[in-house]
Design an enzyme around this catalytic site. Structure first.
Site, PDB file in Angstrom:
ATOM      1  N   GLY A  17       1.951 -10.448  87.936  1.00  0.00           N
ATOM      2  CA  GLY A  17       2.844 -11.697  88.108  1.00  0.00           C
ATOM      3  C   GLY A  17       3.009 -12.551  89.285  1.00  0.00           C
ATOM      4  N   GLY A  19       5.534 -15.373  91.348  1.00  0.00           N
ATOM      5  CA  GLY A  19       7.011 -16.039  91.415  1.00  0.00           C
ATOM      6  C   GLY A  19       6.666 -16.838  92.515  1.00  0.00           C
ATOM      7  N   ALA A  22       7.454 -14.264  95.712  1.00  0.00           N
ATOM      8  CA  ALA A  22       6.738 -12.956  95.779  1.00  0.00           C
ATOM      9  C   ALA A  22       5.787 -12.686  94.722  1.00  0.00           C
ATOM     10  CB  ALA A  22       7.727 -11.758  95.964  1.00  0.00           C
ATOM     11  N   VAL A  24       3.792  -9.702  92.378  1.00  0.00           N
ATOM     12  CA  VAL A  24       3.912  -8.429  91.891  1.00  0.00           C
ATOM     13  C   VAL A  24       2.692  -7.729  91.749  1.00  0.00           C
ATOM     14  CG1 VAL A  24       5.256  -6.694  90.501  1.00  0.00           C
ATOM     15  CG2 VAL A  24       6.199  -8.968  91.278  1.00  0.00           C
ATOM     16  N   LYS A  39       6.337  -5.552  95.217  1.00  0.00           N
ATOM     17  CA  LYS A  39       6.618  -6.843  95.300  1.00  0.00           C
ATOM     18  C   LYS A  39       6.359  -7.366  96.739  1.00  0.00           C
ATOM     19  CE  LYS A  39      10.614  -9.723  93.863  1.00  0.00           C
ATOM     20  NZ  LYS A  39      12.110  -9.655  93.371  1.00  0.00           N
ATOM     21  N   ASP A 127      22.382 -13.265  88.605  1.00  0.00           N
ATOM     22  CA  ASP A 127      21.417 -14.046  87.770  1.00  0.00           C
ATOM     23  C   ASP A 127      20.992 -13.285  86.590  1.00  0.00           C
ATOM     24  OD1 ASP A 127      19.549 -16.311  87.765  1.00  0.00           O
ATOM     25  OD2 ASP A 127      17.970 -15.156  88.811  1.00  0.00           O
TER      26      ASP A 127
END
Length: 339
Positions: A17, A19, A22, A24, A39, A127
């Protein structure tokens, strides 16, 4: 990146994935013969984001709990910094929205116990949201992302009064940029469990300032208004976690976990084991689904506090990538051209 072997040890197998800060990857640790996740910090990120990246490693390295993703190492190659973390098979907690009361209680209890462990070591998550939590095929919770976790002794990497976190799950004190303690996570977990139990958020609007105001001022509707047959005990537990004043909430995650356990319906409590239901089918959850590219955003606004708050929100959401922000459009555009 696919096929590379970082540090002559971590063979990159596939991208998992992307982000805002970063990417992954699933990888093989050829020295120990185990799958790991890498990551990898993106090269364009700001210095405070880079500091938070290393802060995540420092915070997670202090924790050793079955419901918290383990961190194995932090390293770099050719100026590319990366974390080596536990590779977790499973489904996002969002696939369990909505769920029956016994599943809400069991998964919520696991999350609360993991956060109680972190709080005992002076780590506040800040979070908590479904996107940061996975459920393994065995029904075990894994808290995945500690990117905003804050050790008590850590130096601030955001300006005083800056709002940081995800608006729909922010505590009232977060929404106002106030100093935080462990009770902020209690509120955020209350929002998560409200959404799991009812299928809707307690506060939901597309207007971020209005949403923050709701978090601070508006009491949530009782869960039974959405789900009439929800057990009254579970309704009361979640609403107590959502009290606006921290002193009126559960004061510890241990107390929250105990209250959830006590709210378990009798029929479920008598069962020899609680089984979580299979996750709902998701059109994007297939193993062969391509990784979604984040939406690239340029922000220009001469209201610095509003702009910085919006940047902070967008950078906490993997669906967005802020590539430039400034007080005027020309300056913001120039930032993107320099990438």
């Amino acid at each position: 990146m696919i096929g590379r072997k970082l540090r002559n040890r971590y063979e990159v197998l596939e991208r998992v994935g992307d982000g805002s800060t970063a990417t992954v990857f699933r990888a093989m640790d050829t020295r120990l013969g185990r799958e790991v996740a890498l990551k990898v910090l993106l090269p364009h990120v700001r210095e405070n984001t880079r500091v938070r990246f290393f802060q995540e490693a420092t915070a997670a390295a202090q924790l050793n709990h079955p419901n918290i993703m383990a961190i194995y190492d932090i390293d770099e190659e050719d100026g590319q910094h990366f974390l080596v973390v536990e590779y977790v098979e499973g489904d996002p907690l969002s696939d369990f929205i909505p769920s029956p009361p016994d599943v809400v209680i069991e998964l919520g209890r696991q999350i609360a116990q993991a956060l109680a462990y972190a709080h005992a070591r002076h780590i506040i998550h800040r979070d908590i949201k479904p996107a940061n939590i996975k459920v393994t095929p065995a029904g075990q919770i894994k808290i995945m992302d500690l990117g905003l976790a804050l050790p008590r002794e850590a130096k601030r990497v955001t300006a005083a009064g800056m709002i940081i976190g995800t608006p729909a799950y922010l505590s009232p004190e977060q929404a106002q940029g106030h100093p935080l303690d462990a009770r902020t996570d209690i509120y955020s977990l209350g929002v998560v469990l409200y959404e799991m139990a009812t299928g809707v958020l307690p506060f939901d609007t597309d207007d971020i300032p209005a949403l923050l105001l709701q978090q601070v001022k508006q009491p949530p509707k009782p869960l039974r208004e959405h789900v009439p047959d929800i057990p009254a005990a579970l309704d009361n537990v979640i609403l107590r976690a959502l009290e606006k004043q921290p002193a009126r909430r559960f004061q510890t995650m241990d107390a929250f976990a105990s209250a959830l356990k006590a709210a378990m319906p009798a029929s479920a409590a008598e069962s020899s084991s609680t089984q979580t239901r299979p996750p709902v089918e998701s059109a994007s959850a297939g193993p062969d689904a391509p990784a979604q590219e984040p939406l690239r955003i340029v922000l220009a606004d001469d209201h610095k506090l509003l702009r910085k708050t919006l940047v902070s929100y967008l950078e906490s959401n993997d669906a967005y990538l802020v590539v430039g922000e400034a007080s005027d459009g020309d300056e913001a555009l120039q930032q993107t051209l320099e990438l």
